[in-house]
Enzyme design. Structure first.
Site, PDB file in Angstrom:
ATOM      1  N   LYS A  76     -44.939   6.464  15.433  1.00 47.57           N
ATOM      2  CA  LYS A  76     -45.123   7.920  15.436  1.00 47.57           C
ATOM      3  C   LYS A  76     -45.868   8.294  16.722  1.00 47.57           C
ATOM      4  O   LYS A  76     -47.046   7.983  16.885  1.00 47.57           O
ATOM      5  CB  LYS A  76     -45.898   8.381  14.209  1.00 47.57           C
ATOM      6  CG  LYS A  76     -46.013   9.902  14.102  1.00 47.57           C
ATOM      7  CD  LYS A  76     -46.733  10.291  12.821  1.00 47.57           C
ATOM      8  CE  LYS A  76     -46.837  11.804  12.674  1.00 47.57           C
ATOM      9  NZ  LYS A  76     -47.576  12.182  11.440  1.00 47.57           N
TER      10      LYS A  76
ATOM     11  N   LYS B 213     -40.503   8.281  14.839  1.00 43.79           N
ATOM     12  CA  LYS B 213     -40.672   9.737  14.870  1.00 43.79           C
ATOM     13  C   LYS B 213     -41.358  10.118  16.168  1.00 43.79           C
ATOM     14  O   LYS B 213     -42.408   9.542  16.479  1.00 43.79           O
ATOM     15  CB  LYS B 213     -41.518  10.169  13.667  1.00 43.79           C
ATOM     16  CG  LYS B 213     -41.794  11.656  13.576  1.00 43.79           C
ATOM     17  CD  LYS B 213     -42.658  11.964  12.354  1.00 43.79           C
ATOM     18  CE  LYS B 213     -42.916  13.462  12.236  1.00 43.79           C
ATOM     19  NZ  LYS B 213     -43.797  13.777  11.090  1.00 43.79           N
TER      20      LYS B 213
END
Length: 327
Positions: free
Chosen positions: A197, A249
């Site tokens: 992330k 992500k």
């Protein structure tokens, strides 16, 4: 000059031929719809930065979840938006907090008709907007946050969630959550680890969706966009700690990372097509600069081609309908 003997264009001559030899396909069952539920709403509220996406009331959330199941998508990821926040994000742990209530609502509505997932992070519930508890010096206290994540995971499991998604990027979060779930008798609950992330500039519209109160930034715990090897190390650690699935992500700016993660692990790999990716396409389409439906499917196909077997997308339900028309 001689004419070419080898003609790859033969396999592009018609829609039927192109469909026959298509190498990468997205299936509705591979799509997951992120959904926001706002405490106290009596009707859904549009999110200005994400045209077509809503903050749901509890009632509209149930209805939208049923429609998602009917569309055949693979799952739903729930985010709660509370009316009140505090320093410790206690609303995320409270069994009667909006996210845990929403999990119960959706599970009671759809049962096992789709996979019900929930965001496991404190940022929506903390008054300072960070993903963890703060130390006296204002930094995020990794280990104190792990204790809160363990409680939050158990609360979500007891609400009936099928998959928890620890997304705070705290060191050791997957192992702590796994042990807490197992000790509480929830060994059947899976973990979708936000293993990769990045501290991205593409999260802006999401901050509106969850009414973020973030002060500063998250660069001390989310990853540097310049780094790939670090991402693979994070993935390796999460899998070793018990992650059932891992996620990258954002998606589109990190397709190289996604491909590297897919090559490195033997667990399912997900990618999150985040709010900024969504908003860019919607804005360009609203100005007539791109063919909206074509670009939606093209972006999803590129994420699938890079290696994602699961794609979180705000277009999940619409894309499922488009894919059925296409095939």
């Amino acid at each position: 000059m001689p004419y070419p003997e080898i003609r790859p264009r033969r396999l592009r001559r018609s829609p039927a031929v192109r469909r026959l030899v298509e190498e990468t396909r997205v299936a509705p069952a591979e799509l997951v719809l992120p959904m926001f539920v706002k405490e106290g709403l009596t009707e859904p509220r549009p999110i200005a930065a994400m045209p077509g996406v809503m903050q749901h009331s509890r009632e509209s959330l149930r209805k939208a979840a049923a429609e998602a199941v009917q569309a055949g998508i693979g799952g739903i990821m729930l985010f709660g938006v509370p009316t009140g926040k505090d320093e410790t994000g206690s609303g995320g742990i409270d069994p009667d907090g909006i996210l845990n209530v929403a999990i119960r609502d959706v599970v009671s509505e759809v049962g096992d008709g789709t996979v019900v997932m929930s965001d496991l992070c404190l940022d929506e519930f903390t008054s300072h907007g960070h993903c963890g508890l703060l130390a006296p010096d204002g930094s995020v206290d990794n280990d104190a946050t792990l204790d809160a994540y363990a409680e939050m995971a158990v609360a979500q499991a007891e609400a009936g969630v099928h998959v928890v998604g620890p997304s705070g990027m705290m060191d050791g979060q997957v192992g702590v959550v796994r042990r807490a779930l197992d000790a509480a008798g929830h060994a059947e609950v899976s973990i979708l680890a936000y293993a990769v992330k990045y501290a991205s500039g593409f999260y802006g519209p999401f901050r509106e969706a969850v009414e973020s109160s973030l002060e500063g930034d998250r660069r001390t715990y989310q990853q540097d966009p310049a780094n790939l090897r670090e991402s693979l190390r994070e993935v390796e650690l999460d899998v070793a700690e018990g992650a059932d699935m891992v996620m990258v992500k954002p998606a589109l700016p990190y397709l190289d990372v996604l491909a590297a993660v897919r090559a490195a692990v033997d667990v399912p790999v997900a990618a999150y097509q985040i709010s900024g990716e969504y908003a860019m396409v919607e804005a360009a389409a609203a100005n007539g600069w791109v063919d909206r439906e074509r670009v939606i499917l093209e972006t999803l196909t590129s994420i699938r081609r890079a290696g994602a077997g699961i794609i979180l997308s705000y277009w999940a339900v619409e894309a499922a309908h488009l894919l059925r028309q296409r095939y």
